[in-house]
Scaffold this motif. Structure first.
Motif, PDB file in Angstrom:
ATOM      1  N   ASP A  87       2.932   6.041 -13.846  1.00  0.00           N
ATOM      2  CA  ASP A  87       1.735   5.288 -14.003  1.00  0.00           C
ATOM      3  C   ASP A  87       1.404   4.292 -13.164  1.00  0.00           C
ATOM      4  OD1 ASP A  87      -0.368   5.086 -16.418  1.00  0.00           O
ATOM      5  OD2 ASP A  87       0.302   3.236 -16.084  1.00  0.00           O
ATOM      6  N   GLU A  88       0.016   4.219 -12.845  1.00  0.00           N
ATOM      7  CA  GLU A  88      -0.419   3.347 -11.836  1.00  0.00           C
ATOM      8  C   GLU A  88      -0.400   1.776 -12.362  1.00  0.00           C
ATOM      9  OE1 GLU A  88      -4.342   2.321  -8.639  1.00  0.00           O
ATOM     10  OE2 GLU A  88      -4.200   4.162 -10.616  1.00  0.00           O
ATOM     11  N   SER A  89      -0.570   1.815 -13.528  1.00  0.00           N
ATOM     12  CA  SER A  89      -0.515   0.372 -14.261  1.00  0.00           C
ATOM     13  C   SER A  89       0.838  -0.139 -14.239  1.00  0.00           C
ATOM     14  CB  SER A  89      -0.831   0.299 -15.695  1.00  0.00           C
ATOM     15  OG  SER A  89      -0.355   1.142 -16.367  1.00  0.00           O
ATOM     16  N   TYR A  90       1.736   0.613 -14.181  1.00  0.00           N
ATOM     17  CA  TYR A  90       3.342   0.217 -14.171  1.00  0.00           C
ATOM     18  C   TYR A  90       3.504  -0.057 -12.690  1.00  0.00           C
ATOM     19  CZ  TYR A  90       8.266   0.824 -13.984  1.00  0.00           C
ATOM     20  OH  TYR A  90       9.695   0.413 -14.036  1.00  0.00           O
ATOM     21  N   VAL A  91       3.140   0.756 -11.683  1.00  0.00           N
ATOM     22  CA  VAL A  91       3.517   0.585 -10.138  1.00  0.00           C
ATOM     23  C   VAL A  91       2.745  -0.895  -9.870  1.00  0.00           C
ATOM     24  CG1 VAL A  91       2.898   1.165  -7.881  1.00  0.00           C
ATOM     25  CG2 VAL A  91       3.482   3.020  -9.954  1.00  0.00           C
ATOM     26  N   ASN A  92       1.544  -1.179 -10.530  1.00  0.00           N
ATOM     27  CA  ASN A  92       0.957  -2.450 -10.366  1.00  0.00           C
ATOM     28  C   ASN A  92       2.005  -3.382 -10.725  1.00  0.00           C
ATOM     29  OD1 ASN A  92      -1.316  -1.435  -8.835  1.00  0.00           O
ATOM     30  ND2 ASN A  92      -2.382  -1.155 -10.668  1.00  0.00           N
ATOM     31  N   ALA A  93       2.417  -3.294 -11.996  1.00  0.00           N
ATOM     32  CA  ALA A  93       3.118  -4.444 -12.539  1.00  0.00           C
ATOM     33  C   ALA A  93       4.592  -4.767 -11.944  1.00  0.00           C
ATOM     34  CB  ALA A  93       3.774  -4.207 -13.807  1.00  0.00           C
ATOM     35  N   VAL A  94       5.078  -3.549 -11.021  1.00  0.00           N
ATOM     36  CA  VAL A  94       6.255  -3.923 -10.561  1.00  0.00           C
ATOM     37  C   VAL A  94       5.879  -4.460  -9.112  1.00  0.00           C
ATOM     38  CG1 VAL A  94       8.001  -2.502  -8.895  1.00  0.00           C
ATOM     39  CG2 VAL A  94       7.475  -1.777 -11.239  1.00  0.00           C
ATOM     40  N   GLU A 126       2.100   9.112  -6.182  1.00  0.00           N
ATOM     41  CA  GLU A 126       2.474  10.387  -5.810  1.00  0.00           C
ATOM     42  C   GLU A 126       3.542  10.838  -6.646  1.00  0.00           C
ATOM     43  OE1 GLU A 126       3.214  13.016  -1.830  1.00  0.00           O
ATOM     44  OE2 GLU A 126       2.792  11.088  -1.801  1.00  0.00           O
ATOM     45  N   LYS A 127       4.716  10.195  -6.990  1.00  0.00           N
ATOM     46  CA  LYS A 127       5.896  10.684  -7.623  1.00  0.00           C
ATOM     47  C   LYS A 127       5.479  10.917  -9.123  1.00  0.00           C
ATOM     48  CE  LYS A 127       9.926   8.881  -7.155  1.00  0.00           C
ATOM     49  NZ  LYS A 127      11.290   8.097  -7.102  1.00  0.00           N
ATOM     50  N   GLY A 128       4.420  10.462  -9.548  1.00  0.00           N
ATOM     51  CA  GLY A 128       3.956  10.742 -10.962  1.00  0.00           C
ATOM     52  C   GLY A 128       4.228   9.499 -11.753  1.00  0.00           C
ATOM     53  N   ARG A 136       0.730  -1.204   0.144  1.00  0.00           N
ATOM     54  CA  ARG A 136       0.234  -0.178   0.129  1.00  0.00           C
ATOM     55  C   ARG A 136       0.806   1.285  -0.067  1.00  0.00           C
ATOM     56  NH1 ARG A 136      -4.910   1.292   4.224  1.00  0.00           N
ATOM     57  NH2 ARG A 136      -5.572   3.176   3.303  1.00  0.00           N
ATOM     58  N   ASP A 137       1.876   1.303   0.889  1.00  0.00           N
ATOM     59  CA  ASP A 137       2.683   2.442   0.897  1.00  0.00           C
ATOM     60  C   ASP A 137       3.425   2.595  -0.399  1.00  0.00           C
ATOM     61  OD1 ASP A 137       1.853   3.031   3.455  1.00  0.00           O
ATOM     62  OD2 ASP A 137       3.636   2.351   4.453  1.00  0.00           O
ATOM     63  N   PHE A 138       3.962   1.385  -1.027  1.00  0.00           N
ATOM     64  CA  PHE A 138       4.696   1.578  -2.132  1.00  0.00           C
ATOM     65  C   PHE A 138       3.945   2.178  -3.194  1.00  0.00           C
ATOM     66  CE2 PHE A 138       6.035  -0.481  -6.149  1.00  0.00           C
ATOM     67  CZ  PHE A 138       7.614  -0.054  -6.344  1.00  0.00           C
ATOM     68  N   LYS A 139       2.800   1.504  -3.237  1.00  0.00           N
ATOM     69  CA  LYS A 139       1.896   1.956  -4.682  1.00  0.00           C
ATOM     70  C   LYS A 139       1.626   3.560  -4.179  1.00  0.00           C
ATOM     71  CE  LYS A 139      -0.663  -1.886  -5.715  1.00  0.00           C
ATOM     72  NZ  LYS A 139      -2.207  -2.467  -6.012  1.00  0.00           N
ATOM     73  N   ALA A 140       1.396   4.136  -3.139  1.00  0.00           N
ATOM     74  CA  ALA A 140       0.867   5.305  -2.801  1.00  0.00           C
ATOM     75  C   ALA A 140       2.216   6.422  -3.089  1.00  0.00           C
ATOM     76  CB  ALA A 140       0.601   5.605  -1.437  1.00  0.00           C
ATOM     77  N   TYR A 141       3.232   6.004  -2.652  1.00  0.00           N
ATOM     78  CA  TYR A 141       4.471   6.851  -2.814  1.00  0.00           C
ATOM     79  C   TYR A 141       4.834   6.945  -4.509  1.00  0.00           C
ATOM     80  CZ  TYR A 141       9.295   8.088  -2.631  1.00  0.00           C
ATOM     81  OH  TYR A 141      10.565   8.770  -2.786  1.00  0.00           O
ATOM     82  N   MET A 142       4.902   5.865  -5.143  1.00  0.00           N
ATOM     83  CA  MET A 142       5.342   5.785  -6.456  1.00  0.00           C
ATOM     84  C   MET A 142       4.199   6.790  -7.533  1.00  0.00           C
ATOM     85  SD  MET A 142       7.888   4.515  -7.025  1.00  0.00           S
ATOM     86  CE  MET A 142       9.039   3.607  -6.168  1.00  0.00           C
TER      87      MET A 142
END
Length: 294
Positions: A234-241, A230-232, A222-228
């Motif tokens: 793309d949410e789909s990329y963050v989910n892939a990571v 917020e940094k700008g 949860r914290d990782f997703k929110a931080y990334m």
């Protein structure tokens, strides 16, 4: 005559596979969504053909004259589209697919790679599944900015251990299984490094090599997703990571005893091939892990 379609050719693994096949004088073509963008990035290093899983009309032209495929799954791709391509490959008479999967996928039925392996098997296409460990090159990709700016490894991997693997080793295995198809028909290979590490271990190795303290933050998903986000990013990329690190976080059946790749039936040429170790890669003269911090 062998002609290989290499997907993901503009990425780390696909590029190394294509390069290895060229070194072996194997006829290959790179499948890309945007040919001009590929040429802009790689020049005329390879021959390209358009393949977009969202556009079924690109399937048959991309498969024209091809009899083998190195297949990767782009994380932003919908499974029905990807499976449509697999079925088209069957209809077009593809002889063999080498599919890049992930280690321990057999225990992870909720991830796309599990479903993709099942679909390839369901279509009764001769295949080799390369179940690779964690790529060392990830340290040069989505981990890089935090390493450079905040001296930390920031991924939601918990305390799980994983076996790091160099994409060049994956590429060598892929090239051999594509060109020696008869010896690797319907095989599943776990490709791992020579030891298991958690990211606290990785931080210690990097601290010693770089001469400054690198920490592992171990954020929650949860914290990782929110931080990334917020940094700008793309949410789909963050989910892939996040998806890349879930198997590590779950610590599923880590096979610490594996320190070699065993390719049964290879006749000795590749059986017992030693992978590049994380420590060796991290200390090699001129390697990226050091260069990017200079």
């Amino acid at each position: 005559m062998t002609r290989v379609l290499v997907t993901g050719v503009t990425g780390n693994v696909g590029y190394e596979v294509a390069k290895k096949l060229q070194e072996m004088f194997v006829d290959m073509v790179g499948a890309v969504r945007n040919i001009e963008a590929a040429r802009s990035k790689l020049g005329d290093e390879f021959t390209y053909v358009k393949l977009d899983y969202r556009s079924p009309e690109t399937f048959i032209p991309a498969l024209d004259g091809v009899n083998r495929i190195f297949l990767m799954f782009p994380p932003e791709t919908d499974l029905p589209h990807f499976h449509s391509f697999i079925r088209c490959a069957k209809e077009q008479g593809i002889e063999h697919i080498v599919y890049l999967s992930v280690k321990d996928v057999q225990f992870l039925p909720f991830i796309p790679h599990y479903k993709n392996e099942k679909e390839i098997t369901r279509q009764k296409i001769s295949s080799t599944f390369l179940r690779a460990g964690y790529f060392m090159q990830n340290l040069n990709m989505f981990l890089l900015e935090e390493l450079k700016t905040n001296n930390r490894i920031y991924v939601p991997a918990g305390r799980g251990e994983t076996s790091f693997i160099d994409v060049r080793d994956v590429a060598e295995v892929a090239a051999l299984t594509l060109t020696e198809e008869g010896k690797h028909r319907d095989k599943k290979y776990a490709i791992t490094g020579n030891r298991s590490l958690d990211f606290y271990d990785v931080a210690r190795v990097m601290s010693n090599i770089l001469g400054r303290t690198i920490t592992y933050s171990n954020p929650s998903i949860r914290d990782f997703k929110a931080y990334m986000v917020e940094k700008g990013l793309d949410e789909s990329y963050v989910n892939a990571v996040v998806g890349v690190h879930i198997p590590t976080k779950l610590v599923l059946l880590e096979l610490k005893r594996l320190d070699r790749i065993h390719l049964q039936g290879h006749g000795g040429r590749f059986a017992g091939y030693m992978c590049r170790s994380f420590l060796k890669r991290a200390t090699q003269s001129g390697i990226r892990i050091r260069v990017v911090f200079l």
